[in-house]
Scaffold this motif. Structure first.
Motif, mmCIF file in Angstrom:
data_model
loop_
_atom_site.group_PDB
_atom_site.id
_atom_site.type_symbol
_atom_site.label_atom_id
_atom_site.label_comp_id
_atom_site.label_asym_id
_atom_site.label_seq_id
_atom_site.Cartn_x
_atom_site.Cartn_y
_atom_site.Cartn_z
ATOM 1 N N VAL A 147 0.811 -1.221 0.000
ATOM 2 C CA VAL A 147 0.000 0.000 0.000
ATOM 3 C C VAL A 147 0.843 1.270 0.000
ATOM 4 O O VAL A 147 0.341 2.351 0.292
ATOM 5 N N GLY A 148 2.130 1.165 -0.349
ATOM 6 C CA GLY A 148 2.954 2.359 -0.522
ATOM 7 C C GLY A 148 2.469 3.169 -1.702
ATOM 8 O O GLY A 148 1.744 2.664 -2.567
ATOM 9 N N GLY A 149 2.859 4.429 -1.771
ATOM 10 C CA GLY A 149 2.327 5.388 -2.733
ATOM 11 C C GLY A 149 2.072 4.897 -4.141
ATOM 12 O O GLY A 149 0.968 5.037 -4.673
ATOM 13 N N ARG A 150 3.063 4.272 -4.781
ATOM 14 C CA ARG A 150 2.907 3.905 -6.187
ATOM 15 C C ARG A 150 1.971 2.725 -6.407
ATOM 16 O O ARG A 150 1.555 2.448 -7.533
ATOM 17 N N GLU A 151 1.648 1.989 -5.323
ATOM 18 C CA GLU A 151 0.733 0.852 -5.463
ATOM 19 C C GLU A 151 -0.703 1.291 -5.745
ATOM 20 O O GLU A 151 -1.526 0.497 -6.186
ATOM 21 N N TRP A 152 -1.000 2.555 -5.495
ATOM 22 C CA TRP A 152 -2.377 3.032 -5.667
ATOM 23 C C TRP A 152 -2.694 3.417 -7.113
ATOM 24 O O TRP A 152 -3.839 3.734 -7.441
ATOM 25 N N VAL A 153 -1.673 3.390 -7.975
ATOM 26 C CA VAL A 153 -1.884 3.665 -9.398
ATOM 27 C C VAL A 153 -1.290 2.523 -10.212
ATOM 28 O O VAL A 153 -0.347 1.862 -9.777
ATOM 29 N N GLY A 154 -1.826 2.274 -11.379
ATOM 30 C CA GLY A 154 -1.322 1.204 -12.218
ATOM 31 C C GLY A 154 -0.112 1.639 -13.015
ATOM 32 O O GLY A 154 0.124 2.837 -13.224
ATOM 33 N N ASN A 155 0.673 0.672 -13.457
ATOM 34 C CA ASN A 155 1.774 0.946 -14.378
ATOM 35 C C ASN A 155 1.931 -0.251 -15.305
ATOM 36 O O ASN A 155 1.178 -1.216 -15.214
ATOM 37 N N GLU A 156 2.897 -0.200 -16.180
ATOM 38 C CA GLU A 156 3.038 -1.246 -17.191
ATOM 39 C C GLU A 156 3.286 -2.617 -16.588
ATOM 40 O O GLU A 156 2.770 -3.631 -17.076
ATOM 41 N N MET A 157 4.065 -2.672 -15.502
ATOM 42 C CA MET A 157 4.401 -3.955 -14.888
ATOM 43 C C MET A 157 3.307 -4.454 -13.953
ATOM 44 O O MET A 157 3.094 -5.650 -13.829
ATOM 45 N N ARG A 158 2.646 -3.515 -13.298
ATOM 46 C CA ARG A 158 1.581 -3.850 -12.348
ATOM 47 C C ARG A 158 0.369 -2.984 -12.675
ATOM 48 O O ARG A 158 0.151 -1.937 -12.045
ATOM 49 N N PRO A 159 -0.402 -3.378 -13.674
ATOM 50 C CA PRO A 159 -1.428 -2.489 -14.233
ATOM 51 C C PRO A 159 -2.637 -2.230 -13.345
ATOM 52 O O PRO A 159 -3.339 -1.242 -13.541
ATOM 53 N N THR A 160 -2.894 -3.087 -12.381
ATOM 54 C CA THR A 160 -4.111 -2.952 -11.567
ATOM 55 C C THR A 160 -3.788 -2.304 -10.226
ATOM 56 O O THR A 160 -3.011 -2.861 -9.440
ATOM 57 N N PRO A 161 -4.352 -1.142 -9.926
ATOM 58 C CA PRO A 161 -4.119 -0.510 -8.624
ATOM 59 C C PRO A 161 -4.542 -1.425 -7.487
ATOM 60 O O PRO A 161 -5.467 -2.234 -7.634
ATOM 61 N N ILE A 162 -3.866 -1.306 -6.357
ATOM 62 C CA ILE A 162 -4.130 -2.201 -5.229
ATOM 63 C C ILE A 162 -5.582 -2.130 -4.780
ATOM 64 O O ILE A 162 -6.170 -3.134 -4.365
ATOM 65 N N GLU A 163 -6.200 -0.970 -4.876
ATOM 66 C CA GLU A 163 -7.591 -0.832 -4.450
ATOM 67 C C GLU A 163 -8.513 -1.725 -5.270
ATOM 68 O O GLU A 163 -9.451 -2.322 -4.738
ATOM 69 N N GLU A 164 -8.239 -1.850 -6.566
ATOM 70 C CA GLU A 164 -9.066 -2.703 -7.426
ATOM 71 C C GLU A 164 -8.841 -4.181 -7.118
ATOM 72 O O GLU A 164 -9.772 -4.987 -7.175
ATOM 73 N N LEU A 165 -7.597 -4.532 -6.775
ATOM 74 C CA LEU A 165 -7.326 -5.928 -6.409
ATOM 75 C C LEU A 165 -8.040 -6.289 -5.113
ATOM 76 O O LEU A 165 -8.639 -7.361 -5.009
ATOM 77 N N VAL A 166 -7.982 -5.398 -4.131
ATOM 78 C CA VAL A 166 -8.642 -5.651 -2.852
ATOM 79 C C VAL A 166 -10.124 -5.932 -3.055
ATOM 80 O O VAL A 166 -10.698 -6.820 -2.414
ATOM 81 N N ALA A 167 -10.752 -5.206 -3.964
ATOM 82 C CA ALA A 167 -12.190 -5.367 -4.202
ATOM 83 C C ALA A 167 -12.537 -6.766 -4.695
ATOM 84 O O ALA A 167 -13.676 -7.219 -4.544
ATOM 85 N N ARG A 168 -11.565 -7.477 -5.268
ATOM 86 C CA ARG A 168 -11.819 -8.804 -5.825
ATOM 87 C C ARG A 168 -11.483 -9.941 -4.854
ATOM 88 O O ARG A 168 -11.740 -11.109 -5.156
ATOM 89 N N VAL A 169 -10.886 -9.623 -3.727
ATOM 90 C CA VAL A 169 -10.410 -10.658 -2.803
ATOM 91 C C VAL A 169 -11.575 -11.248 -2.012
ATOM 92 O O VAL A 169 -12.287 -10.520 -1.321
ATOM 93 N N PRO A 170 -11.762 -12.567 -2.062
ATOM 94 C CA PRO A 170 -12.863 -13.182 -1.317
ATOM 95 C C PRO A 170 -12.504 -13.610 0.105
ATOM 96 O O PRO A 170 -13.388 -13.851 0.925
#
Length: 274
Positions: A147-170
Motif C-alpha cells: 500500500v505504498g504510494g505507487r501501489e495506488w496507481v497502475g503501471n506497465e508492470m503492475r497495471p491494476t491498482p491495489i484498491e481494485e485488487l482488494v475489491a476482488r479478494v474473497p
C-alpha cells in the motif's frame, strides 16, 4: 525472530512448475497440514526467509518460500546485499504463485483446501494479487507492503491498482504495518482500511508504534524490533489458524483496526534503517 533448533524440522529445496525453486519446511508428525506460502523481501531468499519457513513448520504448517526472482539473470549477490533491485510483473508473479498453489495442492503433506499466503515488503502486493484471482486461498497477510504510494496507481508492470485488487479478494485480509515506516505512511494504512471496508471484506489491520520498515527481520539489527516482531508473528499465526479453521463467517463482516501512533506524526521524518 531467530528460530530455535527443532529436531526433525529443517528447510530443503524443491522445484515445481517451470523449474521454480523454493525453500520448503515440513512440520513434525504425519498427515496433511495447512500450508503457508511465505514470500521473500527485496533480497530474494535469504537466511531470514528460510528461518520463517522453519517458524511456520514449528507452528504446524507446511512453509513454502518460492523464488520469485528466478527469471533474473543478473548478479544475485548484489540482490542479496540490497545493491540491486529486481522488479516483479503481476503476470510473472501470478504465474509463479499459481504454480506454487498447484504444487502444494498435489503434495501428500498438504491439506489443499487450507492454503494461506504472507507477503513481505516488496512482495506485500502478491498475496492480494493471488487472492484476487483465486477463490481457494484461505487468508492473505500483508506485512509492511502493498500500500505504498505507487501501489495506488497502475503501471506497465503492475497495471491494476491495489484498491481494485482488494475489491476482488474473497478471503480475509491481515495487514501489519509500522508507524516509523519510511515507505508506507499512516495515511496509506488508513486508505487501505477504507478500501477494504468499502467492499465489506473481513479484515484485521494493526499499526505498530515506532516500528520502522522491515522490523520483523532479525538479521538487520538497525530495523529489528524484538517485541513488535514477537507480537506480530503471534498475530499472523492466530489469523491464519482462524482462517484454516473456518473462523471467519462468510455471511458476516468482521473488522478490526488497531493503531498506535503519535499526534505529532510526520511521515517525512521517517528514515530507512539497516
Amino acid at each position: 525472530m531467530a528460530v530455535k533448533k527443532f529436531i526433525g524440522i529443517a528447510p530443503s529445496t524443491v522445484k515445481f512448475g517451470s523449474g521454480i525453486s523454493a525453500v520448503r519446511t515440513l512440520p513434525k508428525g504425519k498427515g496433511r497440514r495447512p500450508a503457508v506460502i511465505i514470500l521473500h523481501e527485496r533480497y530474494g531468499i535469504d537466511q531470514h526467509t528460510k528461518d520463517l519457513t522453519v517458524k511456520l513448520a514449528q507452528a504446524g504448517f507446511v512453509g513454502l518460500a518460492p523464488d520469485l526472482f528466478h527469471r533474473f539473470t543478473g548478479d544475485r549477490k548484489a540482490v542479496l546485499g540490497g545493491e540491486q533491485r529486481v522488479d516483479l510483473t503481476d503476470d510473472g508473479a501470478l504465474e509463479d504463485l499459481n504454480a506454487a498453489v498447484e504444487y502444494l495442492q498435489k503434495s501428500e503433506n498438504v491439506d489443499g483446501s487450507r492454503i494461506g499466503i504472507i507477503g513481505v515488503c516488496q512482495t506485500g502486493r502478491q498475496p492480494v494479487l493471488l487472492a484476487a484471482h483465486r477463490n481457494d486461498i484461505a487468508g492473505a497477510v500483508v506485512l509492511y507492503g502493498a500500500v505504498g504510494g505507487r501501489e495506488w496507481v497502475g503501471n506497465e508492470m503492475r497495471p491494476t491498482p491495489i484498491e481494485e485488487l482488494v475489491a476482488r479478494v474473497p478471503c480475509p485480509i491481515l495487514g501489519v504495518f509500522g508507524e516509523a515506516d519510511h515507505i508506507i505512511s499512516v495515511n496509506d494504512v488508513v486508505r487501505f482500511r477504507n478500501c477494504v471496508e468499502k467492499t465489506e471484506k473481513n479484515y484485521h489491520i494493526r499499526l505498530y508504534r515506532d516500528a520502522p520498515h522491515g522490523w520483523l527481520n532479525d538479521t538487520m539489527p538497525g530495523r529489528y524490533r524484538k517485541e513488535a516482531a514477537k507480537d506480530a508473528w503471534g498475530l499472523m499465526m492466530a489469523f491464519l489458524k482462524k482462517c484454516f479453521a473456518g473462523g471467519w463467517h462468510p455471511e458476516r463482516v468482521s473488522w478490526t483496526f488497531e493503531s498506535d501512533y503519535s499526534k505529532k506524526y510526520d511521515f517525512s521524518k521517517n528514515m530507512r534503517l539497516e
